[in-house]
Design an enzyme around this catalytic site. Structure first.
Site, PDB file in Angstrom:
ATOM      1  N   SER A  37       7.134   1.829  -1.053  1.00  0.00           N
ATOM      2  CA  SER A  37       5.764   1.339  -1.271  1.00  0.00           C
ATOM      3  C   SER A  37       5.824  -0.143  -1.608  1.00  0.00           C
ATOM      4  O   SER A  37       6.830  -0.619  -2.152  1.00  0.00           O
ATOM      5  CB  SER A  37       5.119   2.091  -2.434  1.00  0.00           C
ATOM      6  OG  SER A  37       3.907   1.465  -2.825  1.00  0.00           O
TER       7      SER A  37
ATOM      8  N   TYR B 128       4.909   4.582 -11.582  1.00  0.00           N
ATOM      9  CA  TYR B 128       4.904   4.772 -10.117  1.00  0.00           C
ATOM     10  C   TYR B 128       5.708   3.650  -9.458  1.00  0.00           C
ATOM     11  O   TYR B 128       6.558   3.902  -8.595  1.00  0.00           O
ATOM     12  CB  TYR B 128       3.470   4.802  -9.573  1.00  0.00           C
ATOM     13  CG  TYR B 128       3.430   4.937  -8.065  1.00  0.00           C
ATOM     14  CD1 TYR B 128       3.827   6.118  -7.440  1.00  0.00           C
ATOM     15  CD2 TYR B 128       3.027   3.874  -7.257  1.00  0.00           C
ATOM     16  CE1 TYR B 128       3.819   6.236  -6.057  1.00  0.00           C
ATOM     17  CE2 TYR B 128       3.006   3.986  -5.869  1.00  0.00           C
ATOM     18  CZ  TYR B 128       3.411   5.176  -5.281  1.00  0.00           C
ATOM     19  OH  TYR B 128       3.414   5.295  -3.910  1.00  0.00           O
TER      20      TYR B 128
HETATM   21  P1  NDP Z   1      -0.615  12.632   0.482  1.00  0.00           P
HETATM   22  O1  NDP Z   1      -1.047  13.057  -0.876  1.00  0.00           O
HETATM   23  O2  NDP Z   1      -1.590  12.739   1.599  1.00  0.00           O
HETATM   24  O3  NDP Z   1       0.733  13.403   0.899  1.00  0.00           O
HETATM   25  C1  NDP Z   1       1.772  13.610  -0.027  1.00  0.00           C
HETATM   26  C2  NDP Z   1       2.731  14.638   0.521  1.00  0.00           C
HETATM   27  O4  NDP Z   1       3.807  14.796  -0.417  1.00  0.00           O
HETATM   28  C3  NDP Z   1       2.075  15.993   0.708  1.00  0.00           C
HETATM   29  O5  NDP Z   1       2.499  16.550   1.922  1.00  0.00           O
HETATM   30  C4  NDP Z   1       2.608  16.812  -0.466  1.00  0.00           C
HETATM   31  O6  NDP Z   1       2.762  18.171  -0.069  1.00  0.00           O
HETATM   32  C5  NDP Z   1       3.989  16.192  -0.661  1.00  0.00           C
HETATM   33  N1  NDP Z   1       4.510  16.454  -1.990  1.00  0.00           N
HETATM   34  C6  NDP Z   1       4.031  16.032  -3.176  1.00  0.00           C
HETATM   35  N2  NDP Z   1       4.768  16.548  -4.183  1.00  0.00           N
HETATM   36  C7  NDP Z   1       5.721  17.324  -3.602  1.00  0.00           C
HETATM   37  C8  NDP Z   1       6.765  18.137  -4.089  1.00  0.00           C
HETATM   38  N3  NDP Z   1       6.994  18.271  -5.405  1.00  0.00           N
HETATM   39  N4  NDP Z   1       7.567  18.792  -3.213  1.00  0.00           N
HETATM   40  C9  NDP Z   1       7.343  18.652  -1.893  1.00  0.00           C
HETATM   41  N5  NDP Z   1       6.378  17.917  -1.349  1.00  0.00           N
HETATM   42  C10 NDP Z   1       5.568  17.263  -2.213  1.00  0.00           C
HETATM   43  O7  NDP Z   1      -0.132  11.118   0.311  1.00  0.00           O
HETATM   44  P2  NDP Z   1       0.597  10.098   1.325  1.00  0.00           P
HETATM   45  O8  NDP Z   1       0.756  10.674   2.666  1.00  0.00           O
HETATM   46  O9  NDP Z   1      -0.115   8.816   1.181  1.00  0.00           O
HETATM   47  O10 NDP Z   1       2.001   9.953   0.597  1.00  0.00           O
HETATM   48  C11 NDP Z   1       3.242  10.083   1.277  1.00  0.00           C
HETATM   49  C12 NDP Z   1       4.221   9.076   0.695  1.00  0.00           C
HETATM   50  O11 NDP Z   1       3.728   7.763   0.939  1.00  0.00           O
HETATM   51  C13 NDP Z   1       4.424   9.160  -0.819  1.00  0.00           C
HETATM   52  O12 NDP Z   1       5.805   9.011  -1.093  1.00  0.00           O
HETATM   53  C14 NDP Z   1       3.635   7.969  -1.358  1.00  0.00           C
HETATM   54  O13 NDP Z   1       4.147   7.495  -2.574  1.00  0.00           O
HETATM   55  C15 NDP Z   1       3.854   6.988  -0.225  1.00  0.00           C
HETATM   56  N6  NDP Z   1       2.909   5.875  -0.144  1.00  0.00           N
HETATM   57  C16 NDP Z   1       1.555   6.095  -0.024  1.00  0.00           C
HETATM   58  C17 NDP Z   1       0.686   5.036   0.056  1.00  0.00           C
HETATM   59  C18 NDP Z   1      -0.800   5.204   0.116  1.00  0.00           C
HETATM   60  O14 NDP Z   1      -1.542   4.241  -0.152  1.00  0.00           O
HETATM   61  N7  NDP Z   1      -1.304   6.364   0.521  1.00  0.00           N
HETATM   62  C19 NDP Z   1       1.185   3.650   0.068  1.00  0.00           C
HETATM   63  C20 NDP Z   1       2.616   3.526  -0.045  1.00  0.00           C
HETATM   64  C21 NDP Z   1       3.428   4.606  -0.127  1.00  0.00           C
HETATM   65  P3  NDP Z   1       2.426  19.438  -0.992  1.00  0.00           P
HETATM   66  O15 NDP Z   1       1.367  19.022  -1.972  1.00  0.00           O
HETATM   67  O16 NDP Z   1       1.957  20.473  -0.013  1.00  0.00           O
HETATM   68  O17 NDP Z   1       3.730  19.796  -1.621  1.00  0.00           O
HETATM   69  C1  8X3 Z   2       0.736   3.233  -2.894  1.00  0.00           C
HETATM   70  C2  8X3 Z   2       0.185   1.842  -2.839  1.00  0.00           C
HETATM   71  O1  8X3 Z   2      -0.678  -0.103  -4.244  1.00  0.00           O
HETATM   72  O2  8X3 Z   2      -1.459   2.136  -4.828  1.00  0.00           O
HETATM   73  O3  8X3 Z   2       2.119   3.236  -2.964  1.00  0.00           O
HETATM   74  O4  8X3 Z   2       0.775   1.473  -5.344  1.00  0.00           O
HETATM   75  S1  8X3 Z   2      -0.285   1.333  -4.394  1.00  0.00           S
END
Ligand code: NDP
Ligand code: 8X3
Length: 250
Positions: A137, A150
């Site tokens: 991120s 985070y």
């Molecule tokens: P979502 O909430 O849409 O997806 C998150 C995914 O992670 C889900 O499929 C969830 O599945 C899974 N997950 C969460 N906890 C667990 C666990 N304990 N075991 C297995 N799977 C888990 O968010 P995003 O798609 O945005 O997030 C994906 C990644 O991208 C994360 O690592 C996030 O930090 C990163 N990210 C997101 C950004 C944003 O702005 N959206 C920006 C930068 C990075 P389930 O709940 O079914 O287990």
């Molecule tokens: C998710 C983006 O800016 O909310 O990783 O941390 S931010």
């Protein structure tokens, strides 16, 4: 075989769709089995690929190693591991933050990534080729108020990406960090626990989509085998830093 953690939503689901469109076989994991089973069924029917779905909580060290051990023939075919499962929980100043939220983020974003990688990497090293993609991120590169733990987990993901690449030198494996800014997924709803507050995060600006990030992951993986894309940081054009966001007034 492309192994994606957290494939039930957002970036993980979009990454599954992107690789399926290239006719790549998939292993999809997440806690919400119903969602990944439906996705696996849909993608295998649409593209004639193998798509396996397994319920997996990446925080459960025993479950991670038991799954890989019990399906060794399948996991030995993994050529790309996308460590995507992750979350933010809470948005509080450090001095009043909830320790339970912090443990959840550390256990998922850092320890979960470590458990999955440690279980699968020996198989990839034995194969002599492969690619590990970490979804980091911008929070791991630039800090912002209330991002504290985070950010620390994502800085840890960055450090592990660099460390793995050093340790894997000479094995033929590639390691890449993809570090996005604001992506509209279920992320903000999970973090803030409220749909309206989550919607407001993206008000008046155009965020990245999950498909944008998936497309970037696909691009990095599809480079020729002698090229290792070390790191890609992608911001929406409307976002210049974690806190500098251009919003159009309605
Ligand atoms: P979502 O909430 O849409 O997806 C998150 C995914 O992670 C889900 O499929 C969830 O599945 C899974 N997950 C969460 N906890 C667990 C666990 N304990 N075991 C297995 N799977 C888990 O968010 P995003 O798609 O945005 O997030 C994906 C990644 O991208 C994360 O690592 C996030 O930090 C990163 N990210 C997101 C950004 C944003 O702005 N959206 C920006 C930068 C990075 P389930 O709940 O079914 O287990
Ligand atoms: C998710 C983006 O800016 O909310 O990783 O941390 S931010």
């Amino acid at each position: 075989m492309i192994f994606i953690t957290g494939a039930s939503s957002g970036i993980g689901e979009a990454t599954a769709r992107a690789f399926a469109s290239r006719k790549k076989n998939l292993i999809l994991t997440a806690r919400r089995l119903d969602r990944i089973q439906a996705l696996a069924r849909e993608l295998s029917a649409a593209y004639g690929i193998e798509a396996h779905a397994f319920a997996l909580d990446v925080r459960d060290r025993q479950a991670v190693s038991a799954l890989v051990e019990s399906r060794k023939e399948l996991f030995s075919r993994v050529t790309v591991l996308v460590n995507n499962a992750g979350l933010a929980k809470g948005l509080d100043p450090f001095h009043s933050g909830a320790i339970d939220d912090w443990e959840l983020m550390i256990d998922t974003n850092l320890k979960g990534l470590v458990y999955v990688s440690r279980a699968v990497l020996p198989l990839m090293v034995a194969a002599g080729h492969g690619h590990i993609v970490h979804v980091g991120s911008i929070a791991g590169h630039w800090n912002y108020p209330k991002g504290n733990v985070y950010s620390a987990t994502k800085a840890g993901v960055h450090a592990l990406t660099e460390s793995m690449r050093l340790d894997l030198s000479g094995t033929g494996l590639r390691v890449t960090e993809i570090a996005p800014g604001m992506v509209e997924t279920e992320f903000s709803e999970v973090r803030l626990g409220d749909r309206d507050r989550a919607k407001a995060v993206y008000a008046g600006m155009k965020p990245l989509s999950a498909a944008d990030v998936a497309d970037t992951i696909l691009w990095a993986v599809e480079r020729p085998a002698h090229i290792n894309i070390q790191q890609i940081v992608l911001y929406p054009t409307d976002q210049a830093s974690p806190t500098v966001v251009h919003r159009r007034t309605p």
